[in-house]
Design an enzyme around this catalytic site. Structure first.
Site, PDB file in Angstrom:
ATOM      1  N   LYS A 135      -9.698 -25.265 -14.268  1.00 36.52           N
ATOM      2  CA  LYS A 135      -8.455 -25.414 -15.029  1.00 36.52           C
ATOM      3  C   LYS A 135      -7.934 -24.070 -15.524  1.00 36.52           C
ATOM      4  CE  LYS A 135      -8.551 -26.499 -19.477  1.00 36.52           C
ATOM      5  NZ  LYS A 135      -7.695 -25.972 -20.560  1.00 36.52           N
ATOM      6  N   ASN A 136      -8.823 -23.247 -16.086  1.00 35.42           N
ATOM      7  CA  ASN A 136      -8.356 -21.992 -16.686  1.00 35.42           C
ATOM      8  C   ASN A 136      -7.878 -20.991 -15.640  1.00 35.42           C
ATOM      9  OD1 ASN A 136      -8.756 -22.882 -19.297  1.00 35.42           O
ATOM     10  ND2 ASN A 136     -10.875 -22.176 -19.379  1.00 35.42           N
ATOM     11  N   CYS A 166      -5.614 -26.707 -28.143  1.00 38.81           N
ATOM     12  CA  CYS A 166      -6.661 -27.244 -29.026  1.00 38.81           C
ATOM     13  C   CYS A 166      -6.775 -26.407 -30.300  1.00 38.81           C
ATOM     14  CB  CYS A 166      -8.024 -27.228 -28.317  1.00 38.81           C
ATOM     15  SG  CYS A 166      -8.289 -28.610 -27.201  1.00 38.81           S
ATOM     16  N   ARG A 214      -6.059 -17.900 -32.318  1.00 40.92           N
ATOM     17  CA  ARG A 214      -6.106 -17.148 -31.065  1.00 40.92           C
ATOM     18  C   ARG A 214      -4.838 -16.297 -31.015  1.00 40.92           C
ATOM     19  NH1 ARG A 214      -7.980 -21.755 -26.811  1.00 40.92           N
ATOM     20  NH2 ARG A 214      -6.629 -23.110 -28.021  1.00 40.92           N
ATOM     21  N   ASP A 235     -16.882 -22.534 -24.431  1.00 41.57           N
ATOM     22  CA  ASP A 235     -16.433 -23.843 -23.952  1.00 41.57           C
ATOM     23  C   ASP A 235     -17.595 -24.779 -23.612  1.00 41.57           C
ATOM     24  OD1 ASP A 235     -13.766 -23.411 -24.283  1.00 41.57           O
ATOM     25  OD2 ASP A 235     -13.267 -23.189 -22.165  1.00 41.57           O
ATOM     26  N   ARG A 270      -7.072 -33.364 -21.053  1.00 41.60           N
ATOM     27  CA  ARG A 270      -6.482 -32.042 -20.820  1.00 41.60           C
ATOM     28  C   ARG A 270      -7.282 -31.243 -19.807  1.00 41.60           C
ATOM     29  NH1 ARG A 270      -6.485 -28.415 -25.285  1.00 41.60           N
ATOM     30  NH2 ARG A 270      -5.683 -27.133 -23.613  1.00 41.60           N
TER      31      ARG A 270
END
Length: 397
Positions: A22-23, A117, A122, A302, A394
């Site tokens: 995903k990232n 999230c 950040r 994560d 997500r």
């Protein structure tokens, strides 16, 4: 409201194929609009963040052809609007990658400040520092960040903190700047390497991705390409923890074992069986250990909630130190309601192992914590109900 209802108590046995990262996909989709031709992206994860970003890309005028759940064709030659609607950003953080992509391609962009999230602050100061170093003017007004440049010129950029997002954003903009850019103290995550490889496949000249110094020679335009995204190390790691927690035997397919070394090393240390195939087997209660989250190649933040969930079942005591995000422990109250014995002091969780979880009604506070609660439900006695599962959707197909 959507929820998962889980009857626990069965070991996970069998095999699972891991989807695209995903990232990596989020950065690659943003970069794809920089070409004025059709770019084909394969092994795309079919998750909510990806679908929202594709909507945002379509909304600014790019042509998006969803060939299948896991393949998309994007043509950025039709882009008209350079303002990214707040509605899209509010849902996902990574749409700020469109700043670097549009700045590199069009010389200007405007994006609402990001959501995602709520796992901690950040800040995007390093993104701004990088854009300004390349010659862009950056302003923040009424919750929107706008950037523009007559022309981008390569520069030497030292990031004050290691930032995955800033590394990708600066890399995209610099790949179309005049001259040479050096990014020092760059992030080294596998998805940085994947985005760089994708940009290079369109004609960029980027060397050193995966190390802390990335060197970029700017080019004037990009060409069409077909590219397949790397497998998702966090999805793989989550299934590894699920196999270990349920005392299962799971073959995890389509992975790059090198990306999983920090995770597999901890599983081996606490007594699980692991081979490079990648297969995880646990036929007994595992031991405790200490974990500290760090930027890659350290232990990934994560994977912290899923690992703490496993350690809470260990035969012994454990300690988890979170050094990346300050709000990563919001799941602890939920796990404790299922019987876990976890105390949080600042950025440290002290864990005293228990025999098993008991089913309860819990709520997912964010994406990875949600995954940890699902696995806890698989282990738990009785029925577990997990609410707020839109967070989980997500990032997991």
């Amino acid at each position: 409201m959507e929820q998962y209802i889980i009857k626990g108590g069965n070991p996970l046995v069998g095999e699972v194929t891991i989807g695209g990262a995903k990232n990596a996909a989020l950065g690659i989709l943003a970069a794809a609009i920089m070409a004025d031709d059709v770019v084909t992206i394969e092994n795309l994860p079919n998750v909510r963040d990806i679908n929202v970003l594709l909507q945002a890309i379509e909304a600014i005028g790019a042509t998006v052809d969803r060939v299948s759940d896991n393949e998309v064709k994007i043509n950025g030659s039709t882009i008209g609007c350079l303002n990214i609607n707040y509605e899209f950003i509010r849902k996902i953080r990574a749409s700020y990658y469109l700043l670097g992509a549009l700045l590199g391609k069009c010389g200007k962009a405007s994006v609402a400040l990001p959501g995602g999230c709520a796992i901690g602050s950040r800040p995007i100061d390093q993104h701004i520092k990088g854009f300004e170093a390349l010659g862009a003017l950056v302003t923040i007004d009424h919750g929107t960040i706008a950037t523009s440049a007559e022309k981008l010129v390569g520069n030497h950029i030292y990031l004050d903190v290691v930032s995955v997002g800033a590394t990708i954003n600066i890399m995209m903009a610099a790949s179309r700047a005049e001259g040479k850019t050096i990014i020092e103290n760059a992030a080294k995550e596998p998805h940085i390497v994947d985005v760089a490889n994708f940009l290079n496949s369109m004609g960029a000249d980027i060397k050193g991705a995966g190390t802390d110094i990335i060197r970029i020679n700017g080019v004037s335009k990009f060409k069409k390409t077909t590219y397949s995204i790397i497998p998702d190390q966090i999805e793989a790691g989550t299934f590894m923890m699920a196999a270990a927690a349920t005392k299962g035997n799971v073959l995890i397919k389509n992975v790059i074992p090198k990306h999983l070394e920090a995770i597999s090393a901890k599983l081996i240390e606490i007594g699980a069986e692991y081979d490079d195939a990648v297969r995880v087997i646990a036929d007994k209660r595992l031991g405790g250990t200490q974990i500290k989250t760090l930027p890659y190649p350290g232990f990934p933040t994560d994977m912290q909630p899923q690992t703490a969930m496993l350690l809470a079942l260990s035969n012994g005591n454990s300690m988890v130190i979170e050094s990346i995000f300050e709000n990563r422990f919001k799941y602890v109250d939920e796990l404790n309601r299922m019987g876990a014995n976890i105390k949080v002091e600042g950025n440290v969780a002290i864990i005293e192992g228990i025999e098993r979880y008991s089913g309860a009604q819990v709520s997912a506070p964010d994406l990875r914590a949600g995954a940890a609660l699902v696995i806890a439900g698989l282990v738990g006695e009785g029925i577990t109900t997990v609410d707020q599962i839109h967070y989980i959707q997500r990032g997991y197909e």
